[in-house]
Design a protein around this motif. Structure first.
Motif, PDB file in Angstrom:
ATOM      1  N   SER A   1       0.886  -1.055  -0.123  1.00 53.48           N
ATOM      2  CA  SER A   1      -0.070   0.007  -0.114  1.00 53.48           C
ATOM      3  C   SER A   1       1.006   1.270   0.045  1.00 53.48           C
ATOM      4  O   SER A   1       1.989   1.140  -0.370  1.00 53.48           O
ATOM      5  CB  SER A   1      -0.915  -0.052   1.241  1.00 53.48           C
TER       6      SER A   1
ATOM      7  N   GLN B   1       1.666   3.258   2.554  1.00 54.97           N
ATOM      8  CA  GLN B   1       2.875   3.632   3.676  1.00 54.97           C
ATOM      9  C   GLN B   1       3.327   2.537   4.033  1.00 54.97           C
ATOM     10  O   GLN B   1       4.428   2.486   5.061  1.00 54.97           O
ATOM     11  CB  GLN B   1       1.968   4.439   4.686  1.00 54.97           C
TER      12      GLN B   1
ATOM     13  N   LYS C   1       2.183  -4.991   3.957  1.00 56.94           N
ATOM     14  CA  LYS C   1       1.585  -5.673   4.978  1.00 56.94           C
ATOM     15  C   LYS C   1       1.435  -7.259   4.392  1.00 56.94           C
ATOM     16  O   LYS C   1       1.230  -7.367   3.244  1.00 56.94           O
ATOM     17  CB  LYS C   1       0.245  -4.932   5.058  1.00 56.94           C
TER      18      LYS C   1
ATOM     19  N   THR D   1      -5.311   5.442   3.655  1.00 63.03           N
ATOM     20  CA  THR D   1      -4.526   6.685   3.267  1.00 63.03           C
ATOM     21  C   THR D   1      -5.369   7.565   2.274  1.00 63.03           C
ATOM     22  O   THR D   1      -5.859   8.648   2.259  1.00 63.03           O
ATOM     23  CB  THR D   1      -3.166   6.406   2.458  1.00 63.03           C
TER      24      THR D   1
ATOM     25  N   GLU E   1      -5.186  13.738   9.669  1.00 63.99           N
ATOM     26  CA  GLU E   1      -3.932  13.730  10.465  1.00 63.99           C
ATOM     27  C   GLU E   1      -3.581  15.133  10.439  1.00 63.99           C
ATOM     28  O   GLU E   1      -3.219  15.522  11.460  1.00 63.99           O
ATOM     29  CB  GLU E   1      -2.874  12.912   9.790  1.00 63.99           C
TER      30      GLU E   1
ATOM     31  N   TRP F   1      -5.002  11.441  18.427  1.00 65.58           N
ATOM     32  CA  TRP F   1      -6.397  10.879  18.011  1.00 65.58           C
ATOM     33  C   TRP F   1      -7.206  11.103  19.383  1.00 65.58           C
ATOM     34  O   TRP F   1      -8.333  11.374  19.053  1.00 65.58           O
ATOM     35  CB  TRP F   1      -6.422   9.646  17.650  1.00 65.58           C
TER      36      TRP F   1
ATOM     37  N   GLY G   1      -7.529   2.033   7.907  1.00 69.50           N
ATOM     38  CA  GLY G   1      -6.791   2.510   9.169  1.00 69.50           C
ATOM     39  C   GLY G   1      -7.675   3.235  10.138  1.00 69.50           C
ATOM     40  O   GLY G   1      -7.877   3.096  11.299  1.00 69.50           O
TER      41      GLY G   1
ATOM     42  N   ASN H   1     -11.206   4.097  14.271  1.00 67.23           N
ATOM     43  CA  ASN H   1     -11.910   5.254  15.352  1.00 67.23           C
ATOM     44  C   ASN H   1     -13.131   5.394  15.469  1.00 67.23           C
ATOM     45  O   ASN H   1     -14.008   5.829  14.457  1.00 67.23           O
ATOM     46  CB  ASN H   1     -11.084   6.503  14.783  1.00 67.23           C
TER      47      ASN H   1
HETATM   48  P1  ADP Z   1      -2.896   2.099   3.553  1.00 65.95           P
HETATM   49  O1  ADP Z   1      -3.534   3.088   2.702  1.00 65.95           O
HETATM   50  O2  ADP Z   1      -1.290   2.243   3.444  1.00 65.95           O
HETATM   51  O3  ADP Z   1      -3.241   0.750   3.436  1.00 65.95           O
HETATM   52  P2  ADP Z   1      -4.167   2.068   6.182  1.00 65.95           P
HETATM   53  O4  ADP Z   1      -5.732   1.515   5.744  1.00 65.95           O
HETATM   54  O5  ADP Z   1      -3.572   1.212   7.078  1.00 65.95           O
HETATM   55  O6  ADP Z   1      -3.385   2.760   5.100  1.00 65.95           O
HETATM   56  O7  ADP Z   1      -4.462   3.747   6.889  1.00 65.95           O
HETATM   57  C1  ADP Z   1      -3.621   4.434   7.477  1.00 65.95           C
HETATM   58  C2  ADP Z   1      -4.091   5.671   8.209  1.00 65.95           C
HETATM   59  O8  ADP Z   1      -4.997   5.058   9.115  1.00 65.95           O
HETATM   60  C3  ADP Z   1      -2.820   6.398   8.745  1.00 65.95           C
HETATM   61  O9  ADP Z   1      -2.467   7.415   7.749  1.00 65.95           O
HETATM   62  C4  ADP Z   1      -3.729   7.095  10.073  1.00 65.95           C
HETATM   63  O10 ADP Z   1      -4.169   8.278   9.716  1.00 65.95           O
HETATM   64  C5  ADP Z   1      -5.176   6.437  10.133  1.00 65.95           C
HETATM   65  N1  ADP Z   1      -5.490   5.798  11.336  1.00 65.95           N
HETATM   66  C6  ADP Z   1      -4.674   5.063  11.845  1.00 65.95           C
HETATM   67  N2  ADP Z   1      -5.277   4.940  13.399  1.00 65.95           N
HETATM   68  C7  ADP Z   1      -6.168   6.116  13.484  1.00 65.95           C
HETATM   69  C8  ADP Z   1      -7.409   6.616  14.303  1.00 65.95           C
HETATM   70  N3  ADP Z   1      -7.137   5.734  15.518  1.00 65.95           N
HETATM   71  N4  ADP Z   1      -7.816   7.511  13.904  1.00 65.95           N
HETATM   72  C9  ADP Z   1      -8.076   7.942  12.715  1.00 65.95           C
HETATM   73  N5  ADP Z   1      -7.287   7.627  11.598  1.00 65.95           N
HETATM   74  C10 ADP Z   1      -6.393   6.749  11.860  1.00 65.95           C
END
Ligand code: ADP
Ligand code: XUL
Length: 522
Positions: free
Chosen positions: A11, A13, A16, A296, A339, A350, A435, A439
């Motif tokens: 992905s 960032q 996985k 993201t 963020e 958060w 991600g 929340n």
């Molecule tokens: P990717 O696009 O890399 O697959 P993810 O689905 O893992 O990304 O999401 C990553 C994002 O999730 C981070 O940039 C972060 O801002 C967000 N994130 C993680 N935990 C929380 C939280 N508790 N509240 C809000 N956003 C969160």
């Protein structure tokens, strides 16, 4: 020991991995975060941004594979039990293999890392990613070939978008011909990752191929005119033919992985997919379900039996079901923009952000913000704009309200556009993944804006899980065994009082969005 199945996800960032057993239970989740664990590549949030050119070092992705497998090896992971591997990748991103790379891939030395051996294998060192928006000129040219954006959408599922790979290839073809000529193969991020495990070039699967503006989404073949326009007569060969069968065993794992990590020589590789389509494989969806991914990027995903492409959304081919399509909305200002607001108004926490949300239990009907910190896709707007009583203001009188306003704004945009996509169909439930779906306070705003219950997926990574399930399904397809899919939990139900307020706000929101767009054009 049981049979194991791998689902990888490259992905924005991180890289996985989700490992499931034959009962589709997740037994391990592991990851490599690019910024933190591979700082030598100098990325921020996984990318290098240079204005609207947004790339990731291709070799960093290779190094992430080395790192992930070294981590697993160091804890004695039993690779020999892995029966099948599939995966997913951020959509649209592309990798350019230099002439002779196939030869190097086929003869890798298991005593050395991939990154050392592949360091000269890429003719473009920085892969264009889905966040890039530097190809507006190429987009307009491509649309003119087929008499406009509507026609391109009808054919390929989407009008021309800057991040779509055909337009990225066209930019390289026109402005960096030498590198183009030195390229023997172009992969998407998903097929690039599959290639590393196969030791030879993997085909592009149709779910990811439909994010390129090159694939006819009905015949699931490349369109000759579009190929020619983006990369001349050589492009077909550089891309290889699309893979229509998502369950096809495209090969066995390469000698390199067998010898270096101890995989079984019968371990099968399945086509790797786009990350959004792959996520859908992890969910048991019912009619009226809307999937909202808060990663993201933010995406809205709907399954449909009939492709009905338009110029405001994307229609993608389904990764395993030839009779189903995926309607998708994609927003660039997802988690990273949330963020940013968290950092400015909630002390980078958060928890603090959630405290602010709790301190405003109801929407302030007269306050609306637009948060396009980076160039948005839909609408094609940028900048942060706040309105109070429909007057443009520098800042809200209570600046902390930005925490609530950004969520309201993101979700109202989704609701307005989802309504159009579903026309007269009723939505019944939202399933939140990605991600930010961790929340609950964020999901409470989502449930209020849409007026339906929000359910959450129980695992960490739905794209990796979907890929692992596909690997499992293939292995047992003939034995009639089906996987059990992920557990979902109801997490938030709407306050009808708040939903009514949002319904009143939707009209004003649309008028203000037009003002933002006009303002952007000045
Ligand atoms: P990717 O696009 O890399 O697959 P993810 O689905 O893992 O990304 O999401 C990553 C994002 O999730 C981070 O940039 C972060 O801002 C967000 N994130 C993680 N935990 C929380 C939280 N508790 N509240 C809000 N956003 C969160
Ligand atoms: C979809 C898109 C993003 C990436 C993120 O069109 O651009 O959701 O797939 O990984």
């Amino acid at each position: 020991m049981e049979n194991l199945f791998f689902g990888l996800d490259l992905s924005t960032q991180q890289l996985k991995l989700t490992v499931v057993d034959e009962n589709s239970k997740v037994i391990l989740e592991e990851s490599v975060n690019f910024d933190k664990e591979l700082p030598e590549y100098g990325t921020k949030n996984g990318v290098i941004a240079n204005g609207n050119i947004i790339t990731s070092p291709t070799l960093m992705w290779v190094a992430a594979v080395d790192r992930l497998f070294t981590k697993l090896q160091s804890v004695g992971f039993p690779f020999r039990y892995v029966k099948a591997v599939s995966g997913a990748g951020q959509q649209h991103g592309s990798v350019y293999w230099r002439n002779n790379a196939a030869n190097i891939l086929a003869n890798l030395d298991p005593s050395q890392s991939l990154v050392t051996q592949l360091s000269n294998c890429f003719s473009i060192l920085d892969s264009p990613t889905w966040q890039d928006s530097s190809t507006t000129q190429e987009c307009r040219q491509l649309e003119s070939i087929v008499s406009g954006p509507e026609m391109l959408a009808k054919l390929t599922g989407s009008k021309a978008y800057e991040r779509f790979t055909g337009n990225q290839i066209a930019k390289i073809y026109r402005h960096n011909r030498q590198a183009y000529d030195e390229t023997e193969r172009i992969s998407l991020v998903s097929s690039f990752l599959a290639t590393l495990f196969l030791g030879k070039y993997a085909q592009i699967d149709v779910s990811d191929g439909s994010g390129m503006n090159l694939l006819n989404i009905y015949t699931k073949e490349w369109d000759n005119r579009l190929l020619e326009a983006c990369g001349g007569s050589e492009l077909r060969q550089k891309l290889g033919e699309p893979e229509k069968d998502g369950f096809k065993i495209i090969g066995k794992i390469s000698e390199y992985f067998i010898k270096r990590y101890g995989f079984d020589c019968e371990c099968m590789i399945l086509p790797f997919m786009g990350d959004n389509p792959s996520s859908l494989l992890s969910l048991r969806l019912e009619s009226g379900d809307i999937v909202i991914s808060l990663g993201t990027s933010d995406t809205v995903l709907l399954l449909t039996n009939q492709a009905d492409p338009n110029t405001e959304s994307h229609t993608l081919c389904h990764p395993i079901d030839p009779n189903t399509y995926i309607s998708m909305l994609c927003y660039k200002n997802g988690s990273l923009t949330r963020e940013y607001i968290r950092d400015v108004y909630a002390n980078k926490s958060w928890n603090k952000f959630n405290e602010i949300l709790l301190s405003y239990p109801h929407p302030h009907e007269n306050k609306i913000g637009f948060y396009f910190r980076i160039q948005e896709i839909t609408p094609f707007a940028h900048g942060i704009h706040r309105f109070v009583n429909q007057e443009l203001v520098e800042e809200f009188d209570d600046p902390k309200y930005n925490a609530r306003a950004i969520l309201e704004s993101q979700f109202m945009s989704m609701r307005i556009r989802t309504e159009k996509l579903m026309s007269d169909k009723e939505w019944k439930r939202i399933i939140a993944i990605g991600g930010a779906s961790e929340n609950t306070e964020i999901l409470k705003v989502l449930t209020d804006v849409f007026g339906v219950d929000v359910w959450r997926y129980s695992g960490k990574n739905s794209a990796g899980y979907g890929a692992a399930l596909k690997a499992l399904m293939t292995t047992f397809r003939n034995a009639n065994s089906s996987s059990s899919m992920s557990d979902l939990f109801m997490i938030a139900d709407p306050s009808s009082e708040n939903t009514l307020i949002y319904e009143r706000m939707l009209n004003i929101y649309q008028q203000l969005e037009l003002r933002v767009l006009n303002h952007n054009q000045i």
